[in-house]
Write a protein that holds these residues in place. Structure first.
Motif, PDB file in Angstrom:
ATOM      1  N   GLU A 105       0.764  -1.252  -0.128  1.00  0.00           N
ATOM      2  CA  GLU A 105      -0.027  -0.018   0.038  1.00  0.00           C
ATOM      3  C   GLU A 105       0.926   1.486   0.046  1.00  0.00           C
ATOM      4  O   GLU A 105       0.323   2.333   0.393  1.00  0.00           O
ATOM      5  CB  GLU A 105      -0.979   0.042   1.122  1.00  0.00           C
ATOM      6  N   THR A 106       2.128   1.058  -0.446  1.00  0.00           N
ATOM      7  CA  THR A 106       2.906   2.373  -0.565  1.00  0.00           C
ATOM      8  C   THR A 106       2.183   3.235  -1.834  1.00  0.00           C
ATOM      9  O   THR A 106       1.968   2.698  -2.791  1.00  0.00           O
ATOM     10  CB  THR A 106       4.360   1.875  -1.034  1.00  0.00           C
ATOM     11  N   ARG A 107       2.459   4.484  -1.559  1.00  0.00           N
ATOM     12  CA  ARG A 107       2.125   5.248  -2.921  1.00  0.00           C
ATOM     13  C   ARG A 107       3.305   6.302  -3.032  1.00  0.00           C
ATOM     14  O   ARG A 107       3.832   6.870  -2.109  1.00  0.00           O
ATOM     15  CB  ARG A 107       0.941   6.324  -2.577  1.00  0.00           C
ATOM     16  N   LEU A 108       3.673   6.594  -4.238  1.00  0.00           N
ATOM     17  CA  LEU A 108       4.816   7.152  -4.870  1.00  0.00           C
ATOM     18  C   LEU A 108       4.318   8.447  -5.468  1.00  0.00           C
ATOM     19  O   LEU A 108       3.356   8.409  -6.253  1.00  0.00           O
ATOM     20  CB  LEU A 108       5.681   6.631  -5.822  1.00  0.00           C
ATOM     21  N   ARG A 109       4.611   9.530  -5.041  1.00  0.00           N
ATOM     22  CA  ARG A 109       4.469  10.806  -5.728  1.00  0.00           C
ATOM     23  C   ARG A 109       4.978  10.692  -7.124  1.00  0.00           C
ATOM     24  O   ARG A 109       5.672   9.940  -7.650  1.00  0.00           O
ATOM     25  CB  ARG A 109       4.871  12.008  -5.032  1.00  0.00           C
TER      26      ARG A 109
END
Length: 288
Positions: free
Chosen positions: A31-35
């Motif tokens: 559930e990591t989000r990368l900009r």
């Protein structure tokens, strides 16, 4: 945000540099989000485990499951959202000198691509195995496979196969046949015949139906088989004579091609007859 070569926003597991390539394995927590970000180098990404969604715009992107293989051009901006399990990726970044070279042969390097062919997935898996291998031969194998992965990029314009074998390609085949016990790279052969390595790899595969690496392995196995049938040298001596890095490498490649180890093959020979599955060495690399 633009990332420098060899840098990704995940947790880096390992990195290896080669002749114009940077290979990296890295992991992202669930559930990591990368900009939104981009990369200074073009690169191939391959999902080893897990999944994620990559967005280039509100309407364009990829759903990336296991074995998804993407090509990212230089400076392509995207953001990523990872699934409900840890995700592991393998990337091959391509140096600018190679990108400039393949442009001359009309390969598509300016658009993001999802490479869906079985060939592309197989090449990336083999590149990852070479990347994970710590033996000395793995650096040459990784470089050769990186070239072959580049050859999976489509042409900008469809081209018909060459009607006859060009002299430089005939010379490349002669080098393989005459010097297969020696250690050399695809780059060194391409330099000797005066073409770009990617053009050599793609043209050789299209004309002969096998890659240069596969042709080289078949030549070595064929000569090694002759030695096993007619000679009395030890397996380590045969491995050295036919161009394998060591006896272990010889045994692994031989078993992959024949279904048995060199020792078992030699022990099974009744009267040392030639196995029917072997093609004459002069025919290897030619279309049937």
């Amino acid at each position: 945000m633009k990332l420098v070569p060899g840098t990704f926003l995940g947790s880096r597991i390992a990195v290896r540099t080669g002749s114009g390539f940077i290979a990296t394995e890295y992991r992202y927590a669930r559930e990591t989000r990368l900009r939104r970000h981009s990369h200074e180098l073009a690169y191939f990404s391959f999902v080893l485990a897990g999944s994620y969604d990559e967005r280039r715009s509100a309407l364009r992107g990829w759903q990336c499951l296991k074995e998804t293989t993407l090509f990212h051009p230089v400076g392509e901006a995207h953001d990523d959202r990872f699934g409900n399990q840890d995700t592991c990726l393998f990337s091959l970044e391509v140096g600018p000198q190679f990108i400039a070279g393949v442009k001359a042969y009309d390969l598509q390097v300016n658009e993001p691509l999802n490479l869906t062919s079985k060939m592309a997935r197989g090449l990336i898996w083999r590149a990852y195995r070479a990347f994970s291998d710590c033996s000395p031969r793995s650096a040459l194998l990784l470089e050769a496979l990186a070239f072959e992965v580049l050859c999976e990029l489509p042409w900008k314009h469809a081209r018909a196969p060459e009607a006859c074998l060009p002299p430089w390609l005939r010379r490349a085949r002669e080098i393989l046949h005459d010097e297969f016990p020696n250690a050399f790279t695809l780059s060194s052969i391409a330099h000797r015949v005066g073409v770009h390595p990617v053009h050599l790899a793609r043209s050789f595969l299209r004309q002969h139906g096998v890659s240069t690496g596969a042709c080289l392995r078949r030549l070595r196995v064929s000569r090694a088989t002759e030695e096993l049938i007619h000679g009395d040298r030890s397996l380590s001596q045969i491995a050295t004579q036919t161009g394998f890095s060591d006896q272990s490498h010889f045994s692994k490649v031989f078993k992959n091609q024949t279904g048995m180890t060199p020792g078992c093959f030699r022990a099974s020979l009744p009267g040392r007859r030639r196995p029917s599955y072997l093609r004459p060495i002069q025919d290897i690399g030619r279309k049937r």
